[in-house]
Design an enzyme around this catalytic site. Structure first.
Site, PDB file in Angstrom:
ATOM      1  N   GLU A   1      16.157  -6.771  10.176  1.00 63.17           N
ATOM      2  CA  GLU A   1      16.066  -8.154   9.694  1.00 63.17           C
ATOM      3  C   GLU A   1      14.736  -8.330   8.977  1.00 63.17           C
ATOM      4  OE1 GLU A   1      17.696 -11.335  12.190  1.00 63.17           O
ATOM      5  OE2 GLU A   1      18.062  -9.836  13.714  1.00 63.17           O
TER       6      GLU A   1
ATOM      7  N   HIS B   1      14.264 -21.962   9.967  1.00 58.11           N
ATOM      8  CA  HIS B   1      15.004 -20.773   9.523  1.00 58.11           C
ATOM      9  C   HIS B   1      15.389 -20.958   8.056  1.00 58.11           C
ATOM     10  CE1 HIS B   1      17.854 -17.517   9.259  1.00 58.11           C
ATOM     11  NE2 HIS B   1      17.484 -17.111  10.452  1.00 58.11           N
TER      12      HIS B   1
ATOM     13  N   ARG C   1       9.985 -15.294   8.019  1.00 59.71           N
ATOM     14  CA  ARG C   1      10.810 -16.498   7.882  1.00 59.71           C
ATOM     15  C   ARG C   1      10.075 -17.678   7.243  1.00 59.71           C
ATOM     16  NH1 ARG C   1      14.286 -16.395  13.520  1.00 59.71           N
ATOM     17  NH2 ARG C   1      15.597 -14.704  12.771  1.00 59.71           N
TER      18      ARG C   1
ATOM     19  N   HIS D   1      14.723 -24.277  13.739  1.00 53.53           N
ATOM     20  CA  HIS D   1      15.461 -23.199  14.406  1.00 53.53           C
ATOM     21  C   HIS D   1      14.853 -22.802  15.742  1.00 53.53           C
ATOM     22  CE1 HIS D   1      17.911 -19.670  14.846  1.00 53.53           C
ATOM     23  NE2 HIS D   1      16.881 -18.847  14.772  1.00 53.53           N
TER      24      HIS D   1
ATOM     25  N   ARG E   1       7.795 -16.597  14.748  1.00 57.25           N
ATOM     26  CA  ARG E   1       8.479 -15.529  15.490  1.00 57.25           C
ATOM     27  C   ARG E   1       9.141 -14.516  14.566  1.00 57.25           C
ATOM     28  NH1 ARG E   1      13.966 -14.906  17.170  1.00 57.25           N
ATOM     29  NH2 ARG E   1      14.554 -17.041  16.631  1.00 57.25           N
TER      30      ARG E   1
HETATM   31  C1  LIG Z   1      21.934 -20.179  15.939  1.00 54.76           C
HETATM   32  C2  LIG Z   1      20.895 -19.367  16.648  1.00 54.76           C
HETATM   33  C3  LIG Z   1      20.806 -18.005  16.424  1.00 54.76           C
HETATM   34  C4  LIG Z   1      19.843 -17.230  17.078  1.00 54.76           C
HETATM   35  N1  LIG Z   1      19.814 -15.892  16.878  1.00 54.76           N
HETATM   36  C5  LIG Z   1      18.928 -15.131  17.585  1.00 54.76           C
HETATM   37  C6  LIG Z   1      18.946 -13.717  17.502  1.00 54.76           C
HETATM   38  O1  LIG Z   1      19.778 -13.130  16.804  1.00 54.76           O
HETATM   39  N2  LIG Z   1      18.033 -13.003  18.222  1.00 54.76           N
HETATM   40  C7  LIG Z   1      17.093 -13.612  19.024  1.00 54.76           C
HETATM   41  O2  LIG Z   1      16.290 -12.925  19.651  1.00 54.76           O
HETATM   42  N3  LIG Z   1      17.078 -14.965  19.135  1.00 54.76           N
HETATM   43  C8  LIG Z   1      17.967 -15.728  18.457  1.00 54.76           C
HETATM   44  N4  LIG Z   1      17.950 -17.086  18.586  1.00 54.76           N
HETATM   45  C9  LIG Z   1      17.001 -17.698  19.532  1.00 54.76           C
HETATM   46  C10 LIG Z   1      17.489 -17.487  20.964  1.00 54.76           C
HETATM   47  O3  LIG Z   1      18.893 -17.603  21.016  1.00 54.76           O
HETATM   48  C11 LIG Z   1      16.879 -18.510  21.899  1.00 54.76           C
HETATM   49  O4  LIG Z   1      15.502 -18.631  21.690  1.00 54.76           O
HETATM   50  C12 LIG Z   1      17.090 -18.089  23.349  1.00 54.76           C
HETATM   51  O5  LIG Z   1      18.457 -17.834  23.584  1.00 54.76           O
HETATM   52  C13 LIG Z   1      16.586 -19.189  24.269  1.00 54.76           C
HETATM   53  O6  LIG Z   1      17.036 -18.923  25.569  1.00 54.76           O
HETATM   54  P1  LIG Z   1      16.592 -19.900  26.723  1.00 54.76           P
HETATM   55  O7  LIG Z   1      17.146 -19.318  27.988  1.00 54.76           O
HETATM   56  O8  LIG Z   1      15.159 -20.153  26.669  1.00 54.76           O
HETATM   57  O9  LIG Z   1      17.289 -21.308  26.359  1.00 54.76           O
HETATM   58  P2  LIG Z   1      18.819 -21.729  26.042  1.00 54.76           P
HETATM   59  O10 LIG Z   1      19.717 -20.570  25.910  1.00 54.76           O
HETATM   60  O11 LIG Z   1      18.785 -22.690  24.933  1.00 54.76           O
HETATM   61  O12 LIG Z   1      19.206 -22.515  27.360  1.00 54.76           O
HETATM   62  C14 LIG Z   1      18.601 -23.736  27.702  1.00 54.76           C
HETATM   63  C15 LIG Z   1      19.288 -24.269  28.947  1.00 54.76           C
HETATM   64  O13 LIG Z   1      18.555 -25.370  29.467  1.00 54.76           O
HETATM   65  C16 LIG Z   1      19.441 -26.426  29.803  1.00 54.76           C
HETATM   66  N5  LIG Z   1      18.694 -27.669  29.812  1.00 54.76           N
HETATM   67  C17 LIG Z   1      17.929 -28.212  28.818  1.00 54.76           C
HETATM   68  N6  LIG Z   1      17.386 -29.377  29.232  1.00 54.76           N
HETATM   69  C18 LIG Z   1      17.798 -29.571  30.504  1.00 54.76           C
HETATM   70  C19 LIG Z   1      17.598 -30.604  31.470  1.00 54.76           C
HETATM   71  N7  LIG Z   1      16.833 -31.675  31.205  1.00 54.76           N
HETATM   72  N8  LIG Z   1      18.217 -30.504  32.675  1.00 54.76           N
HETATM   73  C20 LIG Z   1      19.014 -29.432  32.965  1.00 54.76           C
HETATM   74  N9  LIG Z   1      19.239 -28.418  32.086  1.00 54.76           N
HETATM   75  C21 LIG Z   1      18.637 -28.496  30.874  1.00 54.76           C
HETATM   76  C22 LIG Z   1      20.522 -26.311  28.753  1.00 54.76           C
HETATM   77  O14 LIG Z   1      21.699 -26.998  29.120  1.00 54.76           O
HETATM   78  C23 LIG Z   1      20.701 -24.788  28.707  1.00 54.76           C
HETATM   79  O15 LIG Z   1      21.510 -24.339  29.770  1.00 54.76           O
HETATM   80  C24 LIG Z   1      18.911 -17.861  17.940  1.00 54.76           C
HETATM   81  C25 LIG Z   1      18.986 -19.250  18.159  1.00 54.76           C
HETATM   82  C26 LIG Z   1      19.969 -19.997  17.520  1.00 54.76           C
HETATM   83  C27 LIG Z   1      20.028 -21.469  17.769  1.00 54.76           C
END
Ligand SMILES: Cc1cc2nc3c(=O)[nH]c(=O)nc-3n(C[C@H](O)[C@H](O)[C@H](O)COP(=O)(O)OP(=O)(O)OC[C@H]3O[C@@H](n4cnc5c(N)ncnc54)[C@H](O)[C@@H]3O)c2cc1C
Length: 424
Positions: free
Chosen positions: A109, A224, A265, A326, A361
């Protein structure tokens, strides 16, 4: 409710933290929405890994350069050095990465000097997170509560003892825990145009502001370069950077290239904004023409299908793209074990900031960073268990949370603005 460890959020970071805790500990995971509605399920491009020792310096340099050298070198080293172990864990949970015979197939990428990204079609996040979710659901010591929204922390004298939240009927409950882990993801729900789920509104940050928990770099927000342009606001559809990594090119309205598509990016997003301004357009174009049709069909089947639904055939024509919010590089300040400035409170994943990403990032470092530091949080919780006193009293205060949602959103947006002013 009472539990040993409480995890707020069930994306990759929350789930993987839970899976790294021992089976004799009772764990509750709560999530604001359905378990499958997390940004982790949306990740397309892939997850970085250190392919071999010869790649270490280049992986390190790519991460630092993309982050404008504002990264925390210690965190970057930990992330890269832990990557192989994380991939081995994922494979043991049944995650299936693209292979060429027995060997992994790596993609590339923007801003990566060489291919070092493992992927599963263009749905890597779904492949990883669904396997972690299946495993968490199977484990008898883990209880997952959906549609439960955290609205406050239970804390006294800078020690966290759990959270207060409401269920889908609006009924408030407290969950008392020995250790609490915030894994609430990004802040895209605060922006009109974002690739994130709308319910990700930085709730943990609002609570950090309320309880004086240290934050870091909260104005470092990634835009993004390429999301599919559509007139309505809401969650924007991402056109993964790996599309450009495999050869796709950006064009202006005259069909001319105007930027090296593989720059970091922020640089590409700024070049697109400049081009749109210069031409007075709402978007630029992304052409898949340099990518063989077969590869588009096998590597990017979901992008192909989604664009077809929106009326564009990427195998035949360019698509309109525009930059959107993003990713959140800043967050709740944590140390190398994901500990926040409040005792017995950890933060992991996108809501935390250990400085890995610096100011911007590098593509596909987020899933990796989330997993690496979630595991470290779990390990630290285990090693700190013996320090707990038994029979501690917990006081849950009376509360009134009328209108909290808007109040919390405003608090986070104001804090970001203030940080921006300081940096100007
Ligand atoms: C479209 C897209 C494509 C991406 N592609 C990539 C990629 O190819 N490679 C890469 O490394 N990263 C990628 N990313 C980034 C990556 O997906 C995220 O940074 C990562 O998955 C975040 O994981 P997380 O566990 O921190 O949060 P998330 O997976 O967002 O989970 C957050 C959780 O917190 C919960 N939550 C939030 N607020 C509350 C609350 N007040 N009370 C209870 N629960 C709550 C939500 O319901 C959810 O379950 C991408 C992101 C997006 C949006």
């Amino acid at each position: 409710m009472k539990t040993d460890v409480l995890i707020v959020g069930c994306g990759v970071s929350g789930l993987y933290c839970a899976l790294n805790l021992p089976s004799d500990k009772k764990i509750i995971i709560v999530t604001k929405n359905k378990a499958t509605k997390s940004d982790s399920f949306l990740a397309q491009g892939g997850i970085c890994v250190l392919r071999d020792e010869r790649d270490y310096d280049s992986f390190y340099e790519d991460t630092m350069r993309a982050g404008h050298y504002e990264n925390n070198p210690d965190s970057v080293e930990i992330m890269i050095r832990s990557s192989k172990e994380i991939i081995a864990d994922l494979v043991s949970f049944g995650v299936n990465f693209e292979k060429n015979g027995e060997k992994f197939n790596y993609t590339r990428e923007g801003a990566h000097s060489r291919p070092r990204i493992l992927f599963h079609e263009d749905e890597t996040g779904k492949e990883i997170t669904s396997h972690l979710l299946d495993e968490a659901t199977r484990r008898r010591n883990i209880t997952l509560i959906e549609n439960f929204t955290m609205v406050d922390l239970v804390c006294e004298n800078n020690v966290c003892r759990g959270i207060i939240g409401h269920d889908e009927n609006g009924e408030y409950k407290s969950i008392v825990a020995n250790f609490t882990v915030l894994a609430t993801g990004g802040i895209g729900g605060l922006f009109e145009h974002s690739t994130n789920y709308r319910h990700l509104t930085g709730d943990a940050l609002a609570l950090a502001l309320k309880h004086n928990i240290k934050l870091r770099d909260i104005n470092y927000i990634q835009i993004h370069p390429t999301t599919l342009y559509c007139k309505n606001s809401g969650r924007e559809f991402l056109i993964s950077e790996s599309v450009r990594g495999e050869g796709a090119i950006l064009l202006n309205s005259k069909g001319e290239r105007f930027v090296n598509e593989l720059l970091p990016r922020d640089v590409v997003a700024n070049a697109i904004f400049d081009e749109m301004k210069k031409e007075g357009t709402q978007h630029v174009w992304l052409s898949f023409a340099p990518i063989p049709e077969d590869e588009i069909k096998t590597h990017f089947p979901n992008i192909l299908e989604h664009c077809l639904k929106e009326g564009y055939d990427v195998t035949k024509e360019p698509i309109p793209v525009v930059p959107s919010q993003h990713y959140f590089m800043g967050g709740i300040d944590v140390d190398r074990y994901s500990k926040t400035s409040m005792k017995r409170l950890y933060a992991v994943g996108e809501t935390s900031c250990n400085g890995v990403h610096g100011k911007n990032r590098l593509a596909s470092n987020s899933l990796l960073e989330s997993l690496v530091f979630a595991k470290r949080a779990a390990r630290d919780i285990i090693s700190n268990y013996s320090t707990l006193k038994s029979n501690e009293e917990v006081n849950v205060n009376a509360f009134d949370y009328d209108g909290y949602e808007q109040e919390y959103k405003n608090a986070v947006l104001t804090a970001i603005e203030e940080e921006n002013k300081k940096d100007e």
